[in-house]
Design an enzyme around this catalytic site. Structure first.
Site, short mmCIF file in Angstrom:
data_model
loop_
_atom_site.label_atom_id
_atom_site.label_comp_id
_atom_site.label_asym_id
_atom_site.label_seq_id
_atom_site.Cartn_x
_atom_site.Cartn_y
_atom_site.Cartn_z
N CYS A 94 0.83 -1.20 0.00
CA CYS A 94 0.00 0.00 0.00
C CYS A 94 0.87 1.26 0.00
O CYS A 94 1.55 1.53 -0.97
CB CYS A 94 -0.99 -0.03 1.17
SG CYS A 94 -2.36 1.15 0.99
N HIS A 145 -3.67 -4.96 0.40
CA HIS A 145 -3.21 -5.44 1.71
C HIS A 145 -3.19 -6.96 1.72
O HIS A 145 -4.20 -7.61 1.99
CB HIS A 145 -4.10 -4.90 2.82
CG HIS A 145 -3.88 -3.45 3.10
ND1 HIS A 145 -2.87 -2.99 3.93
CD2 HIS A 145 -4.51 -2.34 2.63
CE1 HIS A 145 -2.90 -1.67 3.97
NE2 HIS A 145 -3.88 -1.25 3.19
N GLU A 164 -1.89 -8.83 3.82
CA GLU A 164 -1.88 -9.39 5.17
C GLU A 164 -3.25 -9.67 5.75
O GLU A 164 -3.38 -10.41 6.72
CB GLU A 164 -1.11 -8.45 6.11
CG GLU A 164 -1.79 -7.11 6.40
CD GLU A 164 -1.54 -6.03 5.37
OE1 GLU A 164 -1.77 -4.85 5.68
OE2 GLU A 164 -1.11 -6.37 4.24
N SER A 170 -4.08 -11.93 36.63
CA SER A 170 -5.53 -11.78 36.55
C SER A 170 -6.22 -13.13 36.37
O SER A 170 -7.41 -13.25 36.60
CB SER A 170 -5.90 -10.88 35.36
OG SER A 170 -5.62 -11.53 34.13
N GLY A 171 -5.45 -14.14 35.95
CA GLY A 171 -6.04 -15.43 35.66
C GLY A 171 -6.40 -15.59 34.20
O GLY A 171 -6.77 -16.68 33.76
N GLY A 172 -6.29 -14.51 33.43
CA GLY A 172 -6.52 -14.60 31.99
C GLY A 172 -5.36 -15.28 31.30
O GLY A 172 -4.32 -15.57 31.91
N VAL A 173 -5.51 -15.54 30.02
CA VAL A 173 -4.49 -16.26 29.26
C VAL A 173 -3.15 -15.53 29.29
O VAL A 173 -2.11 -16.13 29.57
CB VAL A 173 -4.94 -16.46 27.80
CG1 VAL A 173 -3.85 -17.16 26.99
CG2 VAL A 173 -6.24 -17.25 27.73
N ASP A 174 -3.17 -14.24 29.04
CA ASP A 174 -1.92 -13.49 28.92
C ASP A 174 -1.15 -13.46 30.23
O ASP A 174 0.04 -13.78 30.27
CB ASP A 174 -2.21 -12.06 28.45
CG ASP A 174 -2.93 -12.02 27.12
OD1 ASP A 174 -2.83 -13.00 26.36
OD2 ASP A 174 -3.61 -11.02 26.84
N SER A 175 -1.80 -13.08 31.31
CA SER A 175 -1.09 -12.99 32.59
C SER A 175 -0.69 -14.37 33.10
O SER A 175 0.35 -14.52 33.75
CB SER A 175 -1.92 -12.24 33.63
OG SER A 175 -3.04 -12.99 34.05
N SER A 176 -1.48 -15.39 32.79
CA SER A 176 -1.15 -16.76 33.22
C SER A 176 0.12 -17.25 32.54
O SER A 176 1.01 -17.81 33.19
CB SER A 176 -2.30 -17.71 32.91
OG SER A 176 -3.46 -17.36 33.62
#
Length: 510
Positions: A82, A169, A171, A223-229
């Site tokens: 682009c 684009h 992608e 937090s228990g979420g995927v990222d922080s876990s």
């Protein structure tokens, strides 16, 4: 570990991180660099390929982002997308002009199948266009390898110098042959083999953190979420019990989430977990606040202050772990891209915070984070937990937050998630949740007039959170969810389903 590297040069397009995501799908590591990165720095990184991203500017604009022309003389393959395509043409003597007809959205593209860039692409197809300017005439030495009805140079190449440009684009998922084209550039033109894997990433990140931290103490925002876990597990494997995980129960969690997080991490992971119940504190700070950006800033501020207070109780703490991932960074804006909304892991951090940050996942997309989690042995049920924003239900209650509204959205969300799981759709839908859009409407229940809340259901399919489509949930499931919420959640008389894709909408409502 030495890896082959592709550099993605950032010109401010909102799809920049998505380009990086697609390169990694080709099994090759890439880094995003600003457009004003010097030639000396580029040479020092020894890239095997370079990709110019799109961007909102015109090559003729004042202070428009550009690169040193010497980049085309490095002998490294370059692909412009682009704006990056137009910039390449402009710098090398081609003609860029305002298009007589703008192209936005899905467009039929005719490609030259003899080009290495389109090798293995058997038919013409649909590509995603988003441009006001276009290349009227390709530079000397370039061959036109794709066209549309209104774009005479939809793609161009200088095969000898390995310079390529595409106006569309490649992608985004809307471009039918986009991933195949990128694979051709990475593997056939740059000559790179698969060398990027989540197993090697996890090993290297654990080693890196171990060397960085040594015997120092680390506090993790869990937090228990995927990222922080996954972030916590990487750091835990690196430094063991020198990591203390602080789980802030701010009163903005999903139903039963606090108890579940505390139980699972203590029992299955043997981590140092401290649960801090500060719901009253957060709700007090948020009282009367309706603006979503202000909510995010308040929550980011309070999170850090809680950690500072807890760190003093733990003792000397030198580092703070956060589960920041790539989409968090792009949605908080870069030097060249407009801010969409501040992410709690980025824009909400106070300038005077007293920790150094460790963000082990900031280079990864969500699906890569899940893959790392699997590599680390995190239970499947946790790796595939629904994405949940750090501000929690605060940004799923639009407008002012009250305990009554939180309880309504918490119960509605639990019903929605339960029925999606019962239908075995919980892993095929990227993200699904209920939100309270601050709308009341008239209804009839038990022969009486009601004036109650509306619940909006949101479900999307995606692979990276950069773009998404609304999920085509079967009507009978939506019907069941609607009836259950209206009957079981007090104060609700209407359910609506959000059928907007991203873009133009974001996944979350705030």
């Amino acid at each position: 570990m030495k890896r082959d590297l592709v550099l993605v040069v950032d010109f401010g397009g909102q799809y920049n991180q998505l380009i990086a995501r697609r390169v990694r799908e080709c099994g090759v590591y890439c880094e995003i660099i600003p457009y004003d990165y010097t030639i000396e720095k580029i040479k020092a990184k020894n890239p095997k390929g370079i990709i110019f991203t799109g961007g909102p500017n015109s090559v003729y604009g004042e202070d428009t982002p550009t690169v040193e022309k010497e980049v085309f003389e490095l002998g490294v393959p370059v692909l412009g997308i682009c704006y990056g395509d137009q910039l390449m043409a402009h710098l090398l003597g081609g003609k860029v002009a305002t298009a007589p007809v703008r192209e936005y959205g899905k467009t039929n593209v005719k490609v030259d199948k003899s080009s290495k860039l389109f090798e293995g692409i058997e038919t013409d197809g649909i590509a995603w266009m988003s441009h006001t300017d276009y290349i009227e005439e390709a530079p000397k030495g370039f061959k036109v390898i794709a066209t549309t009805e209104v774009c005479p140079v939809a793609a161009m190449e200088n095969e000898e110098k390995r310079l390529y440009g595409v106006q569309f684009h490649a992608e985004v998922e809307h471009t039918q042959f986009g991933q195949k084209m990128l694979e051709n550039f990475i593997h056939n033109i740059c000559g790179l083999e698969n060398s990027w894997s989540m197993g090697s990433f996890a090993e290297e990140k654990i080693k890196e953190i171990k060397e960085l931290v040594g015997d120092k103490k680390v506090l993790c925002a869990l937090s228990g979420g995927v990222d922080s876990s996954v972030a916590a597990m990487i750091v835990h494997k690196a430094i063991g019990h020198n990591l203390t995980c602080i789980f802030v129960d701010h009163g903005l969690l999903r139903k039963d989430e606090g108890d579940t997080v505390e139980r699972v991490f203590k029992k299955e992971f043997d981590m140092n977990i401290k649960r801090v119940n500060v719901a009253d504190r957060f709700l007090g700070k948020l009282a009367g606040v309706s603006d979503p950006e202000t909510k995010r800033k308040i929550i980011g501020e309070e999170f850090i202050r809680v950690f500072e207070e807890e760190a003093k109780k733990v003792g000397q703490i030198d580092y703070l772990v956060q589960g920041t991932i790539y989409p968090d960074i792009v949605e908080s804006g870069t030097k060249t891209s407009a801010t969409i909304k501040s992410h709690h892991n980025v824009g909400g951090l106070p300038e005077d915070m007293q920790f150094e940050l460790i963000e082990p996942l900031r280079e990864l997309f969500k699906d890569e984070v899940r893959a790392v989690g699997e590599e680390l042995g995190i239970p499947h049920k946790l790796v595939w937990r629904q994405p949940f924003p750090g501000p929690g239900l605060a940004i799923r209650v639009l407008g002012e937050i009250t305990e009554e509204k939180l309880e309504i959205v918490r119960e509605a969300d639990a019903i929605f998630r339960e029925e999606i799981a019962n239908a075995n759709l919980d892993e095929s839908i990227w993200q699904y949740f209920a939100c309270l859009p601050n709308i009341r409407s008239v209804g009839v229940m038990g022969d009486e007039r009601t004036y109650s809340h509306t619940i909006a259901l949101r479900a999307v399919t995606s692979s990276d959170a950069m773009t998404s489509e609304w999920a085509r949930i079967p009507y009978e499931i939506l019907d069941l969810v609607s009836r259950r919420i209206v009957n079981e959640v007090k104060g609700v008389n209407r359910i609506v389903y959000d059928i907007t894709s991203k873009p133009p909408a974001t996944i979350e409502w705030e």
